[in-house]
Enzyme design. Structure first.
Site, PDB file in Angstrom:
ATOM      1  N   ARG A   1     -13.658  -8.597   2.069  1.00 43.73           N
ATOM      2  CA  ARG A   1     -12.230  -8.340   1.925  1.00 43.73           C
ATOM      3  C   ARG A   1     -11.419  -9.576   2.311  1.00 43.73           C
ATOM      4  O   ARG A   1     -10.389  -9.874   1.712  1.00 43.73           O
ATOM      5  CB  ARG A   1     -11.799  -7.126   2.776  1.00 43.73           C
ATOM      6  CG  ARG A   1     -12.320  -5.780   2.302  1.00 43.73           C
ATOM      7  CD  ARG A   1     -11.842  -5.421   0.905  1.00 43.73           C
ATOM      8  NE  ARG A   1     -10.402  -5.518   0.755  1.00 43.73           N
ATOM      9  CZ  ARG A   1      -9.543  -4.522   1.013  1.00 43.73           C
ATOM     10  NH1 ARG A   1     -10.003  -3.347   1.385  1.00 43.73           N
ATOM     11  NH2 ARG A   1      -8.237  -4.683   0.837  1.00 43.73           N
TER      12      ARG A   1
ATOM     13  N   ASP B   1     -17.309   7.098  -1.702  1.00 44.54           N
ATOM     14  CA  ASP B   1     -16.063   7.031  -0.911  1.00 44.54           C
ATOM     15  C   ASP B   1     -15.808   8.434  -0.367  1.00 44.54           C
ATOM     16  O   ASP B   1     -16.473   9.397  -0.795  1.00 44.54           O
ATOM     17  CB  ASP B   1     -14.916   6.552  -1.833  1.00 44.54           C
ATOM     18  CG  ASP B   1     -13.613   6.278  -1.096  1.00 44.54           C
ATOM     19  OD1 ASP B   1     -13.615   6.210   0.149  1.00 44.54           O
ATOM     20  OD2 ASP B   1     -12.570   6.126  -1.775  1.00 44.54           O
TER      21      ASP B   1
ATOM     22  N   ARG C   1       0.872  -1.186   0.000  1.00 48.09           N
ATOM     23  CA  ARG C   1       0.000   0.000   0.000  1.00 48.09           C
ATOM     24  C   ARG C   1       0.898   1.221   0.000  1.00 48.09           C
ATOM     25  O   ARG C   1       1.708   1.396   0.923  1.00 48.09           O
ATOM     26  CB  ARG C   1      -0.922   0.012   1.219  1.00 48.09           C
ATOM     27  CG  ARG C   1      -1.652   1.337   1.383  1.00 48.09           C
ATOM     28  CD  ARG C   1      -2.755   1.304   2.407  1.00 48.09           C
ATOM     29  NE  ARG C   1      -3.911   0.584   1.892  1.00 48.09           N
ATOM     30  CZ  ARG C   1      -5.144   0.676   2.407  1.00 48.09           C
ATOM     31  NH1 ARG C   1      -5.375   1.479   3.435  1.00 48.09           N
ATOM     32  NH2 ARG C   1      -6.143  -0.011   1.899  1.00 48.09           N
TER      33      ARG C   1
ATOM     34  N   CYS D   1     -16.409   1.635   0.599  1.00 47.42           N
ATOM     35  CA  CYS D   1     -15.274   0.768   0.942  1.00 47.42           C
ATOM     36  C   CYS D   1     -14.847   0.952   2.392  1.00 47.42           C
ATOM     37  O   CYS D   1     -14.188   0.086   2.951  1.00 47.42           O
ATOM     38  CB  CYS D   1     -14.106   1.048  -0.001  1.00 47.42           C
ATOM     39  SG  CYS D   1     -13.447   2.716   0.120  1.00 47.42           S
TER      40      CYS D   1
ATOM     41  N   GLN E   1     -10.019  -4.037  -3.135  1.00 46.46           N
ATOM     42  CA  GLN E   1     -11.339  -3.622  -2.649  1.00 46.46           C
ATOM     43  C   GLN E   1     -12.410  -3.949  -3.681  1.00 46.46           C
ATOM     44  O   GLN E   1     -13.502  -4.387  -3.338  1.00 46.46           O
ATOM     45  CB  GLN E   1     -11.338  -2.123  -2.353  1.00 46.46           C
ATOM     46  CG  GLN E   1     -12.688  -1.610  -1.864  1.00 46.46           C
ATOM     47  CD  GLN E   1     -13.078  -2.150  -0.501  1.00 46.46           C
ATOM     48  OE1 GLN E   1     -12.304  -2.074   0.438  1.00 46.46           O
ATOM     49  NE2 GLN E   1     -14.283  -2.704  -0.379  1.00 46.46           N
TER      50      GLN E   1
ATOM     51  N   HIS F   1      -7.476   0.598  -6.438  1.00 43.85           N
ATOM     52  CA  HIS F   1      -7.634  -0.248  -5.239  1.00 43.85           C
ATOM     53  C   HIS F   1      -8.299  -1.561  -5.662  1.00 43.85           C
ATOM     54  O   HIS F   1      -9.438  -1.846  -5.309  1.00 43.85           O
ATOM     55  CB  HIS F   1      -8.484   0.502  -4.214  1.00 43.85           C
ATOM     56  CG  HIS F   1      -8.410  -0.056  -2.824  1.00 43.85           C
ATOM     57  ND1 HIS F   1      -7.590  -1.109  -2.471  1.00 43.85           N
ATOM     58  CD2 HIS F   1      -9.072   0.296  -1.682  1.00 43.85           C
ATOM     59  CE1 HIS F   1      -7.750  -1.376  -1.176  1.00 43.85           C
ATOM     60  NE2 HIS F   1      -8.635  -0.550  -0.675  1.00 43.85           N
TER      61      HIS F   1
HETATM   62  N1  NVA Z   1     -10.056   6.556  -1.496  1.00 46.01           N
HETATM   63  C1  NVA Z   1      -9.691   6.147  -0.172  1.00 46.01           C
HETATM   64  C2  NVA Z   1      -9.857   4.676  -0.010  1.00 46.01           C
HETATM   65  C3  NVA Z   1      -9.520   4.172   1.361  1.00 46.01           C
HETATM   66  C4  NVA Z   1      -9.714   2.706   1.484  1.00 46.01           C
HETATM   67  C5  NVA Z   1      -8.244   6.550   0.095  1.00 46.01           C
HETATM   68  O1  NVA Z   1      -7.403   6.385  -0.796  1.00 46.01           O
HETATM   69  O2  NVA Z   1      -7.968   7.055   1.175  1.00 46.01           O
HETATM   70  N1   CP Z   2     -11.331  -0.185   2.410  1.00 48.00           N
HETATM   71  C1   CP Z   2     -10.055  -0.200   2.834  1.00 48.00           C
HETATM   72  O1   CP Z   2      -9.126  -0.443   2.089  1.00 48.00           O
HETATM   73  O2   CP Z   2      -9.934   0.083   4.157  1.00 48.00           O
HETATM   74  P1   CP Z   2      -8.566   0.279   4.939  1.00 48.00           P
HETATM   75  O3   CP Z   2      -7.993   1.595   4.514  1.00 48.00           O
HETATM   76  O4   CP Z   2      -8.980   0.286   6.382  1.00 48.00           O
HETATM   77  O5   CP Z   2      -7.643  -0.842   4.604  1.00 48.00           O
END
Ligand code: NVA
Ligand code: CP
Length: 304
Positions: free
Chosen positions: A288, A220, A102, A260, A132, A129
């Site tokens: 997930r 989101d 990540r 998500c 997800q 992502h």
């Molecule tokens: N769009 C959000 C998704 C988190 C799971 C982010 O990148 O923070």
């Molecule tokens: N939806 C998701 O990826 O959540 P986290 O940021 O908690 O991993």
């Protein structure tokens, strides 16, 4: 060995196989006779950004598949001190059997992959992502019994999640309407690629247009990780983009609402909607785990 950079790496056929495997992992969870395809294997879960669902699902998935999960955060490793990713990739490849990553820039994911000799899975970048989306697709398929022939709506930021929905639409030739404020559009190249593959993608500015007749409404946060300093400006730009009860009421009676998570109630989604009868966010979160198992097994070259 396979890398999961984006959903397209899985392919149309592969996606169906992967979702079937995820369903089997869900249905057979706790079965003592379930196979342990990761026995004797270690997986490094590398996080340069915060996570709850991705971290927990991957850690439990690796353990339940018989492997050893190793969580590495940038602050708790030499990454924060600037050790090059290429060096990190080569060191990890000598010790573990797969890496999930990540990070912010998608280019960092590609750099890690370029120097890894083990499978690498995208656990979120600023541009996509995919893990997800696997969970989202499993959730939709189990609610409706199918993925095709449904009307999909995205309301909010044209961010990593929106981009992965576009990729899914391309792979599965879905109908997707995205309502995003001007200046916050999803990736144009991804839209073009999805349309080329047979998706019907429409980009609009009014959430009502996206919600009308939708079977699936997804949203989101307005300010993703790394964009927190733009929060005030984004709240202004995203005015009217909240998934409210009035907006959701325009959807098909059997619609589902997805997020998500984590959510900012009252910003992109009303509390009454996320807690309402059409919300599937907890199933989505649970998915997930099942899809993480299926994705890991896929990355190791098995079909589950
Ligand atoms: N769009 C959000 C998704 C988190 C799971 C982010 O990148 O923070
Ligand atoms: N939806 C998701 O990826 O959540 P986290 O940021 O908690 O991993």
């Amino acid at each position: 060995m396979r890398h999961l950079r984006n959903l397209v790496d899985v392919g149309r056929e592969g996606l169906c196989v992967l979702l079937d495997a995820a369903d089997r992992f869900r249905d057979r969870r706790g079965d003592p006779d379930i196979e342990r395809p990761l026995a004797g294997k270690s997986v490094a879960l590398v996080f340069e950004k915060a996570s709850t669902r991705t971290r927990v699902s991957l850690e439990i998935a690796v353990a339940e598949l018989g492997g050893h999960p190793l969580v590495m955060t940038s602050s708790g490793s030499q990454l924060a001190r600037g050790e090059p990713l290429a060096d990190t990739a080569r060191v990890l490849s000598r010790m573990v059997h797969a890496i999930t990553f990540r990070t912010a820039g998608h280019d960092r994911l590609l750099e890690l992959i370029a120097h890894s000799t083990v499978p690498v899975l995208n656990a979120l970048t600023d541009s996509s992502h995919p893990m997800q989306l696997l969970a989202d697709l499993q959730t939709v398929r189990s609610k409706f019994g199918r993925l095709d022939g449904l009307n999909y709506a995205w309301i909010g930021d044209g961010n990593n999640m929106a981009n992965s929905w576009i990729e899914a639409a391309g792979l599965l030739r879905l109908r997707l309407v995205l309502a995003c404020p001007k200046g916050y559009d999803p990736d144009q190249a991804m839209i073009e690629a999805a349309v080329e593959q047979g998706a019907s993608i429409e980009l609009v500015r009014d959430p009502i247009e996206a919600a009308r007749g939708a079977d699936v409404i997804s949203t989101d946060v307005f300010a993703s990780m790394g964009k927190e300093q733009e929060q005030a400006q984004r709240l202004e730009a995203f005015r009217g983009m909240c998934v409210t009860q009035q907006v959701a009421a325009l959807a098909a009676p059997t619609h589902v609402v997805m997020h998500c998570l984590p959510a900012h109630r009252g910003e992109e989604i009303e509390d009454a909607v996320i807690e309402g009868p059409n919300s599937v966010v907890w199933d989505q979160a649970e998915a997930r785990l099942h899809t993480a198992k299926a994705a890991l097994v896929w990355a190791f070259g098995h079909d589950g």
